[in-house]
Design a protein around this motif. Structure first.
Motif, PDB file in Angstrom:
ATOM      1  N   ASP A 169       0.711  -1.106  -0.197  1.00 39.85           N
ATOM      2  CA  ASP A 169       0.046   0.167   0.053  1.00 39.85           C
ATOM      3  C   ASP A 169       0.799   1.260   0.029  1.00 39.85           C
ATOM      4  O   ASP A 169       0.408   2.317  -0.608  1.00 39.85           O
ATOM      5  CB  ASP A 169      -0.946   0.182   1.201  1.00 39.85           C
ATOM      6  N   ALA A 170       1.839   1.180   0.784  1.00 37.63           N
ATOM      7  CA  ALA A 170       2.791   2.409   0.936  1.00 37.63           C
ATOM      8  C   ALA A 170       3.623   2.611  -0.560  1.00 37.63           C
ATOM      9  O   ALA A 170       3.490   3.932  -0.907  1.00 37.63           O
ATOM     10  CB  ALA A 170       3.739   2.352   1.933  1.00 37.63           C
ATOM     11  N   ALA A 171       4.155   1.716  -1.255  1.00 44.48           N
ATOM     12  CA  ALA A 171       4.763   1.673  -2.422  1.00 44.48           C
ATOM     13  C   ALA A 171       3.561   2.248  -3.606  1.00 44.48           C
ATOM     14  O   ALA A 171       3.838   3.085  -4.523  1.00 44.48           O
ATOM     15  CB  ALA A 171       5.391   0.359  -2.987  1.00 44.48           C
ATOM     16  N   LEU A 172       2.450   1.713  -3.526  1.00 46.05           N
ATOM     17  CA  LEU A 172       1.510   2.071  -4.417  1.00 46.05           C
ATOM     18  C   LEU A 172       1.005   3.389  -4.458  1.00 46.05           C
ATOM     19  O   LEU A 172       0.809   3.998  -5.207  1.00 46.05           O
ATOM     20  CB  LEU A 172       0.153   1.302  -4.137  1.00 46.05           C
ATOM     21  N   SER A 173       0.915   3.772  -2.947  1.00 44.94           N
ATOM     22  CA  SER A 173       0.640   5.449  -2.857  1.00 44.94           C
ATOM     23  C   SER A 173       1.691   6.275  -3.508  1.00 44.94           C
ATOM     24  O   SER A 173       1.119   7.354  -4.248  1.00 44.94           O
ATOM     25  CB  SER A 173       0.256   5.579  -1.299  1.00 44.94           C
ATOM     26  N   LEU A 174       2.775   5.995  -3.376  1.00 45.45           N
ATOM     27  CA  LEU A 174       3.910   6.864  -3.838  1.00 45.45           C
ATOM     28  C   LEU A 174       3.883   6.673  -5.440  1.00 45.45           C
ATOM     29  O   LEU A 174       4.080   7.755  -6.019  1.00 45.45           O
ATOM     30  CB  LEU A 174       5.240   6.198  -3.306  1.00 45.45           C
ATOM     31  N   ILE A 175       3.602   5.602  -5.918  1.00 42.19           N
ATOM     32  CA  ILE A 175       3.607   5.338  -7.411  1.00 42.19           C
ATOM     33  C   ILE A 175       2.349   6.280  -7.871  1.00 42.19           C
ATOM     34  O   ILE A 175       2.554   7.073  -9.060  1.00 42.19           O
ATOM     35  CB  ILE A 175       3.431   4.013  -7.776  1.00 42.19           C
ATOM     36  N   VAL A 176       1.199   6.064  -7.557  1.00 43.77           N
ATOM     37  CA  VAL A 176       0.090   6.753  -7.953  1.00 43.77           C
ATOM     38  C   VAL A 176       0.242   8.371  -7.789  1.00 43.77           C
ATOM     39  O   VAL A 176      -0.395   9.004  -8.694  1.00 43.77           O
ATOM     40  CB  VAL A 176      -1.254   6.376  -6.961  1.00 43.77           C
ATOM     41  N   ASP A 177       0.920   8.822  -6.662  1.00 44.30           N
ATOM     42  CA  ASP A 177       1.265  10.247  -6.699  1.00 44.30           C
ATOM     43  C   ASP A 177       2.224  10.746  -7.666  1.00 44.30           C
ATOM     44  O   ASP A 177       2.341  11.887  -7.941  1.00 44.30           O
ATOM     45  CB  ASP A 177       1.595  10.549  -5.121  1.00 44.30           C
ATOM     46  N   ASN A 178       2.920   9.846  -8.426  1.00 46.80           N
ATOM     47  CA  ASN A 178       4.099  10.214  -9.415  1.00 46.80           C
ATOM     48  C   ASN A 178       3.718   9.413 -10.712  1.00 46.80           C
ATOM     49  O   ASN A 178       4.636   8.982 -11.306  1.00 46.80           O
ATOM     50  CB  ASN A 178       5.282   9.821  -8.779  1.00 46.80           C
ATOM     51  N   MET A 179       2.457   9.444 -11.025  1.00 44.56           N
ATOM     52  CA  MET A 179       2.152   8.514 -12.371  1.00 44.56           C
ATOM     53  C   MET A 179       2.974   9.310 -13.683  1.00 44.56           C
ATOM     54  O   MET A 179       3.221   8.571 -14.567  1.00 44.56           O
ATOM     55  CB  MET A 179       0.585   8.465 -12.303  1.00 44.56           C
ATOM     56  N   ASP A 180       3.202  10.470 -13.489  1.00 46.78           N
ATOM     57  CA  ASP A 180       3.805  11.092 -14.790  1.00 46.78           C
ATOM     58  C   ASP A 180       4.937  10.736 -15.106  1.00 46.78           C
ATOM     59  O   ASP A 180       5.722  10.553 -16.207  1.00 46.78           O
ATOM     60  CB  ASP A 180       3.704  12.535 -14.529  1.00 46.78           C
ATOM     61  N   LYS A 181       5.767   9.999 -13.894  1.00 52.10           N
ATOM     62  CA  LYS A 181       7.406   9.439 -14.136  1.00 52.10           C
ATOM     63  C   LYS A 181       7.086   8.030 -14.180  1.00 52.10           C
ATOM     64  O   LYS A 181       8.138   7.415 -14.173  1.00 52.10           O
ATOM     65  CB  LYS A 181       7.799  10.018 -13.037  1.00 52.10           C
ATOM     66  N   LEU A 182       6.108   7.222 -14.013  1.00 49.59           N
ATOM     67  CA  LEU A 182       6.042   5.928 -14.082  1.00 49.59           C
ATOM     68  C   LEU A 182       6.567   5.200 -15.368  1.00 49.59           C
ATOM     69  O   LEU A 182       7.537   4.227 -15.056  1.00 49.59           O
ATOM     70  CB  LEU A 182       4.774   5.240 -14.116  1.00 49.59           C
ATOM     71  N   THR A 183       6.384   5.570 -16.482  1.00 50.75           N
ATOM     72  CA  THR A 183       6.848   4.981 -17.656  1.00 50.75           C
ATOM     73  C   THR A 183       8.367   5.236 -17.858  1.00 50.75           C
ATOM     74  O   THR A 183       9.057   4.401 -18.739  1.00 50.75           O
ATOM     75  CB  THR A 183       6.127   5.331 -18.923  1.00 50.75           C
ATOM     76  N   LYS A 184       8.805   6.073 -17.205  1.00 47.66           N
ATOM     77  CA  LYS A 184      10.358   6.467 -17.197  1.00 47.66           C
ATOM     78  C   LYS A 184      11.246   5.543 -16.536  1.00 47.66           C
ATOM     79  O   LYS A 184      12.628   5.563 -16.610  1.00 47.66           O
ATOM     80  CB  LYS A 184      10.762   7.908 -17.077  1.00 47.66           C
ATOM     81  N   GLN A 185      10.527   4.776 -15.772  1.00 48.56           N
ATOM     82  CA  GLN A 185      11.424   3.786 -14.760  1.00 48.56           C
ATOM     83  C   GLN A 185      11.882   2.426 -15.570  1.00 48.56           C
ATOM     84  O   GLN A 185      11.101   2.193 -16.269  1.00 48.56           O
ATOM     85  CB  GLN A 185      10.491   3.364 -13.714  1.00 48.56           C
ATOM     86  N   VAL A 186      13.208   2.010 -15.374  1.00 46.73           N
ATOM     87  CA  VAL A 186      13.579   0.997 -15.930  1.00 46.73           C
ATOM     88  C   VAL A 186      12.720  -0.137 -15.565  1.00 46.73           C
ATOM     89  O   VAL A 186      12.436  -1.003 -16.492  1.00 46.73           O
ATOM     90  CB  VAL A 186      15.025   0.781 -15.742  1.00 46.73           C
ATOM     91  N   GLU A 187      12.477  -0.295 -14.387  1.00 45.38           N
ATOM     92  CA  GLU A 187      11.428  -1.428 -14.029  1.00 45.38           C
ATOM     93  C   GLU A 187      10.200  -1.514 -14.295  1.00 45.38           C
ATOM     94  O   GLU A 187       9.646  -2.614 -14.337  1.00 45.38           O
ATOM     95  CB  GLU A 187      11.495  -1.201 -12.285  1.00 45.38           C
ATOM     96  N   TYR A 188       9.626  -0.308 -14.981  1.00 47.32           N
ATOM     97  CA  TYR A 188       8.360  -0.177 -15.451  1.00 47.32           C
ATOM     98  C   TYR A 188       8.132  -1.235 -16.679  1.00 47.32           C
ATOM     99  O   TYR A 188       7.424  -2.144 -16.938  1.00 47.32           O
ATOM    100  CB  TYR A 188       7.968   1.031 -16.054  1.00 47.32           C
ATOM    101  N   MET A 189       9.309  -1.272 -17.673  1.00 45.83           N
ATOM    102  CA  MET A 189       9.300  -2.181 -19.098  1.00 45.83           C
ATOM    103  C   MET A 189       9.536  -3.431 -18.413  1.00 45.83           C
ATOM    104  O   MET A 189       8.909  -4.467 -19.235  1.00 45.83           O
ATOM    105  CB  MET A 189      10.044  -1.647 -19.993  1.00 45.83           C
ATOM    106  N   GLU A 190      10.252  -4.096 -17.541  1.00 47.07           N
ATOM    107  CA  GLU A 190      10.371  -5.176 -17.084  1.00 47.07           C
ATOM    108  C   GLU A 190       9.282  -5.651 -16.413  1.00 47.07           C
ATOM    109  O   GLU A 190       9.028  -7.049 -16.735  1.00 47.07           O
ATOM    110  CB  GLU A 190      11.549  -5.051 -16.052  1.00 47.07           C
TER     111      GLU A 190
END
Length: 251
Positions: free
Chosen positions: A197-218
């Protein structure tokens, strides 16, 4: 009306002494003291059982009195099956009554581990297994992020709930944008809800940067279901925010 000897407040009842609140509080304190004493006893047993001998690459653990130990735990690394580690001695009684119902069931029934006195644990480092056994005796662990992750895996596997919570809280304290996606995927595998829940909250608050993460495509390639859940959480937050800002007028 009677007067409580502890808090001096009046209370209704026939018995002279303490009111119900003070009586229950005293009972809770007594139970806490008993648990503290039991923890101290297990710590003493652990210190009597083990002596840490520093090696060139890691610390090995050897029993001071082998006759006191009636079971050993052995770490095995599937990445290198030829690599062997010293067995870690322990007590059946401690493992059975400690914090793992899996160990308890394993040793109370006539399973291979109970009959042989050897518990083999795969895919774990020697240091992590040693820290895990130490925790079962002392309810304490020295953590860094790598060790917390390894212990979280063991805590989930052997159902040591307190250790799982302990490791989750530590990893949550280290959570940041750079590691949030990796920790979210990791927590998803282990059903570690607090960290998830803590990680998801942080991700949702920064969705504009999500696809730029290397881990995203993996993650898209390995487990797209997790990515879908992230977007669902983001859309749900957007809907809730819009509903709050624009409430439906009452007719």
């Amino acid at each position: 009306m009677m007067k409580c000897l502890s808090c001096k407040e009046e209370y209704s009842g026939r018995d002279v002494g303490t009111c119900r609140e003070c009586y229950e509080e005293a009972g809770e304190t007594e139970e806490e003291l008993k648990r503290e004493i039991e923890d101290l006893k297990t710590k003493v047993n652990f210190l009597r059982l083990h002596t840490v001998v520093a090696g060139p690459n890691y610390a090995t653990t050897r029993p001071n009195a082998p006759s006191f130990s009636d079971v050993v735990l052995v770490a095995s690394d599937s990445a290198d099956p030829h690599l062997t580690f010293p067995p870690i001695p322990a007590h059946r009684a401690v493992l059975q009554i400690s914090r793992s119902p899996v160990f308890r069931a394993m040793l109370e029934n006539k399973m291979e581990e109970s009959l042989s006195g050897t518990i083999k644990i795969s895919d774990v480092s020697y240091d992590a297994l040693r820290a895990f056994v130490s925790y079962l005796y002392t309810a304490d662990a020295n953590l860094d992020e790598h060790m917390a992750c390894e212990l979280l895996v063991l805590a989930e596997k052997y159902e040591v709930k307190h250790l799982k919570t302990y490791c989750e809280k530590y990893l949550m304290s280290k959570l940041n944008w750079e590691n949030s996606l990796a920790y979210y995927a990791f927590a998803h595998q282990l059903c570690a809800k607090s960290l998830l829940d803590a990680a998801l909250s942080l991700i949702v608050d920064n969705m504009d940067k999500l696809t730029k993460q290397v881990e995203y495509m993996e993650l898209v390639e390995k487990d797209p279901r997790v990515v879908v859940e992230i977007y669902e959480a983001y859309l749900s937050k957007q809907v809730n925010t819009a509903a709050t800002e624009n409430p439906t007028p009452k007719s």
